[in-house]
Write an enzyme that holds these catalytic residues in place. Structure first.
Site, PDB file in Angstrom:
ATOM      1  N   ARG A   2      -8.019  11.571  -7.350  1.00  0.00           N
ATOM      2  CA  ARG A   2      -9.160  10.774  -6.909  1.00  0.00           C
ATOM      3  C   ARG A   2     -10.308  11.679  -6.474  1.00  0.00           C
ATOM      4  NH1 ARG A   2     -11.275   8.999  -2.130  1.00  0.00           N
ATOM      5  NH2 ARG A   2     -12.261   6.961  -2.240  1.00  0.00           N
ATOM      6  N   CYS A  60      15.696  37.806  25.293  1.00  0.00           N
ATOM      7  CA  CYS A  60      16.147  36.424  25.152  1.00  0.00           C
ATOM      8  C   CYS A  60      16.333  36.122  23.669  1.00  0.00           C
ATOM      9  CB  CYS A  60      15.133  35.459  25.760  1.00  0.00           C
ATOM     10  SG  CYS A  60      15.585  33.736  25.471  1.00  0.00           S
ATOM     11  N   LYS A  84       0.871  -1.180   0.000  1.00  0.00           N
ATOM     12  CA  LYS A  84       0.000   0.000   0.000  1.00  0.00           C
ATOM     13  C   LYS A  84       0.904   1.225   0.000  1.00  0.00           C
ATOM     14  CE  LYS A  84      -4.142   1.832   2.157  1.00  0.00           C
ATOM     15  NZ  LYS A  84      -3.749   3.223   2.211  1.00  0.00           N
TER      16      LYS A  84
HETATM   17  S1  IVH Z   1      -6.635  -0.749  -4.631  1.00  0.00           S
HETATM   18  C1  IVH Z   1     -10.930  -0.953  -5.455  1.00  0.00           C
HETATM   19  N1  IVH Z   1      -4.044  -1.002  -4.350  1.00  0.00           N
HETATM   20  O1  IVH Z   1      -5.117   3.172  -0.794  1.00  0.00           O
HETATM   21  C2  IVH Z   1      -9.506  -0.953  -5.044  1.00  0.00           C
HETATM   22  N2  IVH Z   1      -5.071   0.939  -3.448  1.00  0.00           N
HETATM   23  O2  IVH Z   1      -7.962   3.293   0.905  1.00  0.00           O
HETATM   24  C3  IVH Z   1      -9.102   0.362  -4.513  1.00  0.00           C
HETATM   25  N3  IVH Z   1      -3.502   2.499  -2.393  1.00  0.00           N
HETATM   26  O3  IVH Z   1      -7.445   5.176  -2.449  1.00  0.00           O
HETATM   27  C4  IVH Z   1      -7.712   0.599  -4.297  1.00  0.00           C
HETATM   28  N4  IVH Z   1      -1.678   1.355  -2.781  1.00  0.00           N
HETATM   29  O4  IVH Z   1      -5.026   5.475  -3.043  1.00  0.00           O
HETATM   30  C5  IVH Z   1      -5.111  -0.230  -4.095  1.00  0.00           C
HETATM   31  N5  IVH Z   1      -1.752  -1.356  -4.212  1.00  0.00           N
HETATM   32  C6  IVH Z   1      -2.825  -0.594  -3.953  1.00  0.00           C
HETATM   33  C7  IVH Z   1      -2.722   0.652  -3.279  1.00  0.00           C
HETATM   34  C8  IVH Z   1      -3.881   1.377  -3.036  1.00  0.00           C
HETATM   35  C9  IVH Z   1      -2.180   2.466  -2.244  1.00  0.00           C
HETATM   36  C10 IVH Z   1      -4.369   3.606  -1.882  1.00  0.00           C
HETATM   37  C11 IVH Z   1      -5.343   4.116  -2.883  1.00  0.00           C
HETATM   38  C12 IVH Z   1      -6.699   4.026  -2.262  1.00  0.00           C
HETATM   39  C13 IVH Z   1      -6.377   3.793  -0.825  1.00  0.00           C
HETATM   40  C14 IVH Z   1      -7.382   2.835  -0.227  1.00  0.00           C
END
Ligand code: IVH
Length: 672
Positions: free
Chosen positions: A135, A428, A114
């Protein structure tokens, strides 16, 4: 001519190929310098043959029309967010829910890092990048095409056979070495450091000038396909990943398809261990059911897919040695102890100091110099010393005490409740430095280019001894000193002159009156419209103001009664600094009487400060949390939990247009 055309085409192909090797396969075949040679040759040829310049040439990343920048973009398909889990138990419960829905366990998972960055959507039409958008709230984002084009890892044209339309989602991030380089530059020029790579990436994408975005060297990992027309029949997300790579998208190679939940847990553990060995920030692992048919079967809740979940890493802790406890005298004169630590990397950032808040806190944690201590950092949060590792305490190190005199001024330090103060006032040097930096800073008079570095110069050269002296500085005071040429000097003197006319609210914040932050400053400015009136207002008049409690009244009165402060205000006035606000024109100051508004998200047409002022100018109130007394919640882009809270409490939600309508025409039936 034909020769030039074919050489240009070959060079473009070669440059695209090397970008692909670098960003997608992570296997560059040539050095950066060799790439630069090819790039320069192409630039020359294009300069000689302007009719052959094409928008998708690797040289044309900057300089494309930016007129649409930040215009709203409606996403063809919603960009969902993810539910979070923070333990293997919660992860197991997630799988159990999924299993109940599918009637069996999913046939495998895709595990991805992530990425802690900025979610974006990229649209390719016939293989060329035609739109990039943030987004936003998931439904509507902002056009960032001109800025996204400057990111080398974002392909401008796809390789091989691309579908007629395809939308790809991913996360733009700032590589950590780049973040550190940027902060070194900030430090060298005496400017405030950026807090973290994520926000800096977001800020870099939100630049009005694509050349600035280009200079930030951002990157991207893509992780999902959205809307698509055409393309191969694929059955698994992991196959999509491989196909995206073939098309030239950087899909993170650290992703892995695993058979079952045990595989997921192993991946999570390994990912967490490797977390800080990477050159980008990750805040967890995203787990997706790999089989697309299973994804369709599981579907979505209102907010997120049921077939995917984010495992969030816990806040990170590290141990290091507490080398010293020192005090810092802040802009209000408060003497605050801080930990001097042996440098340690926590959460991807090198930590060398951490505030210890006050002497009681040091005693409560029983911190002693020489102790091995635990340091924690969660996301954006500033580092914190959790406590000593008692098992590693050697001997009987001495307890720390607040010094009796200020190390900067030698004046006595006195305690008032939990807080200790240096009694030296502006004598100071420690306090004066902080005070001036705050006074001129973004939360104060907002004098561009007047950071710590310039403050230090002005102080050591004895050009100023209080904030009012800034306004009588002349170009000749600076001109010719190191780093001060015509342009920089002119800019600073100009910025200082412009600051003379800042609204009273800014002056109030700049003055650093204890407890007076943005909201109180705005309330006071609105109520009195004059510094003199604030300074001379009796206790009961201050006390009667909504949002001003007894402690604040006392603080303002003590401050206003101080001879040094009164002298400072008089001196500022003599120097031509505005200390009064004009009455607002053309605004009905009662149209929002009795109305309480909560603001959340980012509005397109006005800043948070402007929105609040607009409500207050019309006699309304702005509060920070939603309750049954809230008249309505005005919602901009990327609203926070306040919008959800408003829904729960059944309070009306206004979009930006409805908010403007409210300002114009009053609350109407909202108040019933
Ligand atoms: S999948 C329907 N994959 O995390 C699937 N998200 O709260 C939706 N993010 O808004 C997202 N790395 O900005 C996905 N490998 C990854 C990700 C990822 C970062 C972020 C993304 C999303 C948030 C999810």
């Amino acid at each position: 001519m034909a020769d030039a055309a074919s050489e240009i085409e070959q060079l473009r192909e070669a440059l695209r190929h090397h970008l692909y090797l670098y960003h997608v396969l992570d296997k560059p075949e040539i050095a950066d310098a060799e790439y630069d040679v090819l790039y320069r040759r192409l630039t020359e040829l294009e300069a000689d043959n302007p009719e052959l310049v094409a928008p998708d040439s690797p040289t044309q990343r900057v300089g494309q029309p930016a007129s649409e920048l930040f215009a709203p973009v409606k996403h063809r398909e919603r960009l969902f967010s993810l539910d979070n889990v923070e333990s293997t138990e919660a992860l197991t419960a997630w799988e159990e829910r999924l299993e109940r829905q599918l009637g069996e366990k999913p046939s495998g998972y895709m595990c991805e890092l992530k990425i802690d960055g900025l979610a974006v959507s990229l649209t390719y039409t016939d293989g060329s990048l035609t739109k990039a958008a943030t987004r936003g709230d998931g439904t509507t984002g902002e056009d960032i095409t001109a800025n996204a084009r400057t990111i080398g890892a974002v392909p401008l044209v796809l390789r091989g056979e691309a579908p007629s339309v395809m939308e790809v989602r991913g996360e733009i991030y700032m590589p950590l070495p780049e973040f550190e380089r940027l902060n070194k530059d900030q430090e060298a020029s005496g400017q405030a450091l950026y807090a973290n790579a994520r926000n800096t990436a977001a800020g870099s994408v939100r630049q009005k000038d694509p050349a600035v975005t280009a200079s930030r060297r951002l990157s991207i990992w893509v992780y999902q396909v959205g809307f698509i027309e055409g393309g191969p029949e694929l059955t698994r997300h992991s196959e999509i990943a491989a196909w995206l790579r073939e098309l030239g998208f950087p899909f993170n190679p650290a992703s892995e398809a695993v058979a079952d939940l045990k595989g997921v847990i192993d991946y999570v553990n390994a990912a967490e261990k490797a977390r800080h060995a990477r050159d980008y920030e990750t805040d967890g692992v995203v787990i997706k059911a790999d089989v697309l048919a299973e994804q369709r079967e599981a579907g979505f809740t209102a907010k997120s897919p049921r077939w995917a979940v984010a495992y969030k890493f816990p806040p990170e802790e590290r141990t290091t040695v507490l080398a010293d406890i020192r005090i810092n005298v802040g802009r209000t004169g408060a003497a605050t102890p801080y930990a001097v630590l042996e440098p340690v990397i926590v959460g991807g950032v090198t930590v060398t100091t951490a505030t210890l808040h006050n002497a009681d806190e040091v005693a409560r944690k029983d911190l002693r110099v020489g102790d091995t201590v635990t340091v924690r950092r969660a996301g954006d949060v500033i580092p914190e010393v959790v406590g000593p590792v008692l098992a590693l305490r050697k001997g009987r190190p001495r307890r720390w005490k607040m010094p009796e005199t200020c190390p900067f001024s030698g004046h006595p330090i006195v305690r008032d409740g939990a807080v200790a103060y240096c009694t030296g006032g502006f004598d100071c040097p420690g306090r004066l430095r902080e005070y001036l930096a705050h006074f001129a800073g973004r939360d104060g008079m907002d004098i561009e280019g007047l950071g710590y570095k310039t403050v230090d110069l002005l102080l050591t050269e004895k050009l100023i001894s209080d904030p009012a002296d800034l306004f009588t500085l002349r170009a000749g005071d600076l001109l010719g000193r190191e780093g001060w040429g015509e342009v920089s000097t002119g800019n600073l003197i100009g910025a200082i002159a412009a600051a003379k006319d800042q609204p009273l609210e800014r002056l109030l914040r700049a003055l650093g009156i204890p407890l007076v932050g943005g909201t109180v400053a705005s309330t006071l400015a609105r109520r009195f419209r004059s510094m003199d009136k604030i300074m001379s207002s009796p206790e009961d008049e201050l006390d009667a103001i909504d949002g001003i409690g007894p402690e604040l009244v006392a603080s303002v009165q003590v401050w206003a009664g101080d001879a040094e402060n009164r002298a400072l205000i008089a001196k500022l006035q003599r120097a031509g600094v505005r200390t009064e606000d004009p009455e607002p024109e053309g605004v009905d100051s009662t149209v929002l009487a009795g109305v309480t508004i909560v603001l959340t998200g980012t509005m397109r047409s006005m800043s948070r400060e402007e929105a609040r002022n607009a409500v207050e100018d019309r006699g309304g109130k702005v509060t920070s949390s939603v309750s049954s007394k809230t008249t309505a919640v005005a919602v901009g882009e990327s609203p926070g939990s306040k919008a959800t809270r408003a829904e729960e409490l059944g309070r009306p939600i206004l979009d930006e247009e409805a908010f403007h309508d409210l300002l114009e025409n009053g609350p109407g039936e909202l108040l019933e």
